[in-house]
Design a protein around this motif. Structure first.
Motif, PDB file in Angstrom:
ATOM      1  N   ILE A  11      -5.041   0.497  -6.397  1.00 16.78           N
ATOM      2  CA  ILE A  11      -3.672   0.843  -6.050  1.00 16.78           C
ATOM      3  C   ILE A  11      -3.219  -0.158  -4.991  1.00 16.78           C
ATOM      4  N   GLN A  34      -1.975   0.132  -2.116  1.00 18.92           N
ATOM      5  CA  GLN A  34      -2.291   0.522  -0.735  1.00 18.92           C
ATOM      6  C   GLN A  34      -3.794   0.619  -0.473  1.00 18.92           C
ATOM      7  N   ALA A  35      -4.615   0.134  -1.366  1.00 12.88           N
ATOM      8  CA  ALA A  35      -6.070   0.283  -1.253  1.00 12.88           C
ATOM      9  C   ALA A  35      -6.609  -0.274   0.061  1.00 12.88           C
ATOM     10  N   THR A  91      -3.901   7.487 -12.073  1.00 14.42           N
ATOM     11  CA  THR A  91      -2.491   7.114 -12.058  1.00 14.42           C
ATOM     12  C   THR A  91      -1.970   7.175 -13.500  1.00 14.42           C
ATOM     13  N   LYS A 108      -7.638   4.153 -10.904  1.00 12.30           N
ATOM     14  CA  LYS A 108      -7.529   2.988 -10.014  1.00 12.30           C
ATOM     15  C   LYS A 108      -8.305   3.271  -8.739  1.00 12.30           C
ATOM     16  N   SER A 111      -8.758   3.502  -4.939  1.00 15.27           N
ATOM     17  CA  SER A 111      -7.906   3.659  -3.753  1.00 15.27           C
ATOM     18  C   SER A 111      -8.612   3.155  -2.502  1.00 15.27           C
TER      19      SER A 111
END
Length: 180
Positions: A71, A73-74, A153, A158, A160
């Protein structure tokens, strides 16, 4: 006599309910009874993340593909030293690019040696022992344990975050994180 029959019937009913409740409790807490609903998809997402940072001799790292498995923002957190080194995905990609260049890496391969998944709904965790190979597949350059957190998602599973630590003499990978 009616009272005795009533008491016997109630006792039997209560006993049956307690037995059913005990069986339900035993099966819900038994680790062997748990099956990860989407284990293969989650495992594939983790293996794809490993593949995204791997490249063969004569190839260049596919830096623009790494983000496809995370993602935006990982967070990536490593304990290579005594303190946590926290990176965003763009920072990690930049650090990886610098490492490959400065260490003259012309082949990098990372693979899962052992993994175990837990899932609840759209949240998953995969503990993953990894082997890293640098410039040759003949010997392991590094081994450690990754803790992958994943979310489901609309485009699939995905990553994170990843938190990892590297095996050291003072911190060997325990047997329960290795293939049996």
């Amino acid at each position: 006599m009616k009272n005795l029959l009533l008491i016997a019937a109630l006792t039997l009913a209560i006993s049956a309910c307690q037995t059913a409740e005990k069986k339900a409790a035993d099966s819900s807490t038994s680790p062997s009874a748990y099956t990860v609903p989407e284990d293969s998809a989650i495992t594939k997402a983790v293996h794809d993340a490993y593949a995204a940072i791997s490249f063969k001799k004569g190839e260049k790292p596919r830096l623009d593909e790494i983000g496809n498995y995370f993602i935006p923002q990982a967070q990536l957190i490593n304990f290579r030293t005594d303190t946590a080194d926290v990176s965003t995905l763009p920072q990690f990609i930049n650090l990886y690019k610098q490492f490959v260049s400065s260490a003259h890496i012309d082949e990098f391969y990372e693979e899962e040696a052992f993994g175990k998944t837990e899932q609840f709904g759209r949240v998953a965790h995969r503990i993953s022992t990894y082997n890293t190979y640098l410039n040759t597949r003949d010997s392991i350059a590094e081994r450690g344990v990754n803790s992958f957190q994943l979310i489901k998602t609309p485009k699939g599973w995905k990553v994170s975050s990843i938190i990892w630590d590297v095996e050291k003499k003072s911190l060997p990978v325990p047997d329960y994180y290795l293939k049996k």
